[in-house]
Design an enzyme around this catalytic site. Structure first.
Site, PDB file in Angstrom:
ATOM      1  N   ASP A  12       0.872  -1.192   0.000  1.00  0.00           N
ATOM      2  CA  ASP A  12       0.000   0.000   0.000  1.00  0.00           C
ATOM      3  C   ASP A  12       0.902   1.233   0.000  1.00  0.00           C
ATOM      4  O   ASP A  12       2.123   1.128   0.221  1.00  0.00           O
ATOM      5  CB  ASP A  12      -0.908  -0.003   1.245  1.00  0.00           C
ATOM      6  CG  ASP A  12      -1.887   1.180   1.255  1.00  0.00           C
ATOM      7  OD1 ASP A  12      -2.300   1.634   0.173  1.00  0.00           O
ATOM      8  OD2 ASP A  12      -2.232   1.659   2.363  1.00  0.00           O
ATOM      9  N   GLY A  45      -3.462   9.421  -3.516  1.00  0.00           N
ATOM     10  CA  GLY A  45      -4.750   9.938  -3.994  1.00  0.00           C
ATOM     11  C   GLY A  45      -4.651  11.076  -4.988  1.00  0.00           C
ATOM     12  O   GLY A  45      -5.526  11.257  -5.834  1.00  0.00           O
ATOM     13  N   CYS A  76      -4.473  -1.454  -2.032  1.00  0.00           N
ATOM     14  CA  CYS A  76      -4.658  -0.027  -2.242  1.00  0.00           C
ATOM     15  C   CYS A  76      -5.603   0.148  -3.424  1.00  0.00           C
ATOM     16  O   CYS A  76      -5.280  -0.281  -4.540  1.00  0.00           O
ATOM     17  CB  CYS A  76      -3.304   0.612  -2.548  1.00  0.00           C
ATOM     18  SG  CYS A  76      -3.405   2.359  -2.998  1.00  0.00           S
ATOM     19  N   ASN A  77      -6.761   0.745  -3.178  1.00  0.00           N
ATOM     20  CA  ASN A  77      -7.722   0.960  -4.265  1.00  0.00           C
ATOM     21  C   ASN A  77      -7.180   1.936  -5.301  1.00  0.00           C
ATOM     22  O   ASN A  77      -7.376   1.764  -6.501  1.00  0.00           O
ATOM     23  CB  ASN A  77      -9.023   1.550  -3.708  1.00  0.00           C
ATOM     24  CG  ASN A  77      -9.781   0.599  -2.816  1.00  0.00           C
ATOM     25  OD1 ASN A  77     -10.711  -0.062  -3.238  1.00  0.00           O
ATOM     26  ND2 ASN A  77      -9.392   0.522  -1.548  1.00  0.00           N
ATOM     27  N   CYS A 191     -11.074   2.883   0.252  1.00  0.00           N
ATOM     28  CA  CYS A 191      -9.661   3.172   0.481  1.00  0.00           C
ATOM     29  C   CYS A 191      -9.308   2.328   1.696  1.00  0.00           C
ATOM     30  O   CYS A 191     -10.037   2.325   2.697  1.00  0.00           O
ATOM     31  CB  CYS A 191      -9.458   4.655   0.785  1.00  0.00           C
ATOM     32  SG  CYS A 191      -7.820   5.047   1.452  1.00  0.00           S
TER      33      CYS A 191
HETATM   34  N1  DGL Z   1      -4.866   3.168   0.961  1.00  0.00           N
HETATM   35  C1  DGL Z   1      -4.997   3.705  -0.338  1.00  0.00           C
HETATM   36  C2  DGL Z   1      -6.263   3.229  -1.036  1.00  0.00           C
HETATM   37  O1  DGL Z   1      -6.791   2.174  -0.736  1.00  0.00           O
HETATM   38  C3  DGL Z   1      -4.696   5.119  -0.657  1.00  0.00           C
HETATM   39  C4  DGL Z   1      -4.272   6.161   0.314  1.00  0.00           C
HETATM   40  C5  DGL Z   1      -3.491   7.253  -0.395  1.00  0.00           C
HETATM   41  O2  DGL Z   1      -2.306   7.018  -0.624  1.00  0.00           O
HETATM   42  O3  DGL Z   1      -4.046   8.299  -0.749  1.00  0.00           O
HETATM   43  O4  DGL Z   1      -6.746   3.858  -1.916  1.00  0.00           O
END
Ligand code: DGL
Length: 278
Positions: A12, A45, A76-77, A191
């Site tokens: 992630d 993001g 991580c989405n 997220c």
């Molecule tokens: N944890 C990440 C996700 O699932 C993103 C967090 C980020 O880096 O903005 O999207």
């Protein structure tokens, strides 16, 4: 043949992937884990798509070279909704399991047919997310909420810093929509950082909703994929304790508060000494 524990990498931009790691580790306690956080690139993001693809490919290159994992979970989405096809094209023999917004289960469980997707600005802008909505939630009223701050607030909380209720409430407020007497009844945690704060979301929500976290389903998928890969399917030999390590691309030592959190997940931040000190 000697049994060899599977070696799973969970990736992630930061600490959000721990919410996926803990579910995978529940199902596969026998595996060796490397948790890799690209904290030097956090937050993902707001990265442009081209730059994010290059960034993730670069980090994967080093991770794969150094760790030779049997499977990588992209927890991580923001990365999965963009980079998965590129990863699979570059490493065709290596299984990647991604995390994408759980729009299908949210649509299946919604009675009011009003759902919200809470994610980073990157994830809400993806064509991939729009395709999931068209395919699985065509008859729902879907509100996309791109939060600039929530992943960062979750990081602060994990580092033991105070995060005000008001700051969280402001970020989740647009998820709650009321139209013609109907209300949002399911919110997708799109997220992986957000489940870290879900108890606070529940407390701050203007009305109760189902918070949909795909992590348990991702863990089952990881287990299925490992099962199809006989080289990595066997459990640890009895005399070998599986290792669980965390690495950060910044190479910075974790703060004491973070080290404590990581220890709670069974993760160490240095390679363990070989048994017997050899
Ligand atoms: N944890 C990440 C996700 O699932 C993103 C967090 C980020 O880096 O903005 O999207």
């Amino acid at each position: 043949m000697t049994a060899r524990p599977p070696h799973i990498a969970v990736f992630d931009s930061g600490l959000g992937g721990l919410t996926v790691f803990r579910e995978i580790a529940k199902i596969r306690p026998d595996a060796n884990y490397i948790y890799c956080a690209d904290d030097a690139g956090f937050p993902y993001g707001s990265w442009s798509e081209r730059e994010l693809i290059n960034r993730v490919l670069g980090v994967m290159e080093s991770l794969i070279e150094r760790e030779a994992p049997d499977l990588i979970a992209i927890a991580c989405n923001t990365a999965s909704t963009l980079v998965l096809p590129h990863l699979r094209a570059r490493w065709p023999g290596l299984p990647f399991v991604g995390v994408v917004p759980a729009i299908k289960p949210a649509a299946q469980m919604s009675n009011s047919r009003m759902i919200s997707v809470l994610a980073t600005p990157g994830t809400v802008a993806r064509d991939y997310t729009q395709r999931l909505i068209n395919e699985f939630a065509g008859d729902c009223d879907v509100t996309l909420v791109g939060s600039n701050r929530l992943a960062q607030l979750a990081e602060f909380a994990m580092h033991g810093e105070e995060v005000e209720d008001e700051a969280i409430a402001r970020e989740i407020a647009p998820c709650f929509v009321e139209k013609k007497g109907a209300r949002t009844d399911a919110v997708v945690l799109a997220c992986t950082h957000y489940p870290l704060l879900v108890e606070r979301f529940k407390h701050l929500a203007p009305w109760p909703v189902t918070w949909v976290d795909p992590a348990p389903a991702i863990a089952r998928r990881v287990d299925d994929v490992l099962g199809q890969n006989p080289g990595a399917a066997a459990g640890s030999p009895l005399n070998e304790r599986p290792s669980r390590r965390a690495l950060f691309t910044s190479n910075e030592a974790p703060t004491p508060a973070l080290a404590l959190v990581l220890a709670g997940y069974g993760l160490t931040t240095r390679a363990p000494e070989p048994i017997g000190g050899a």
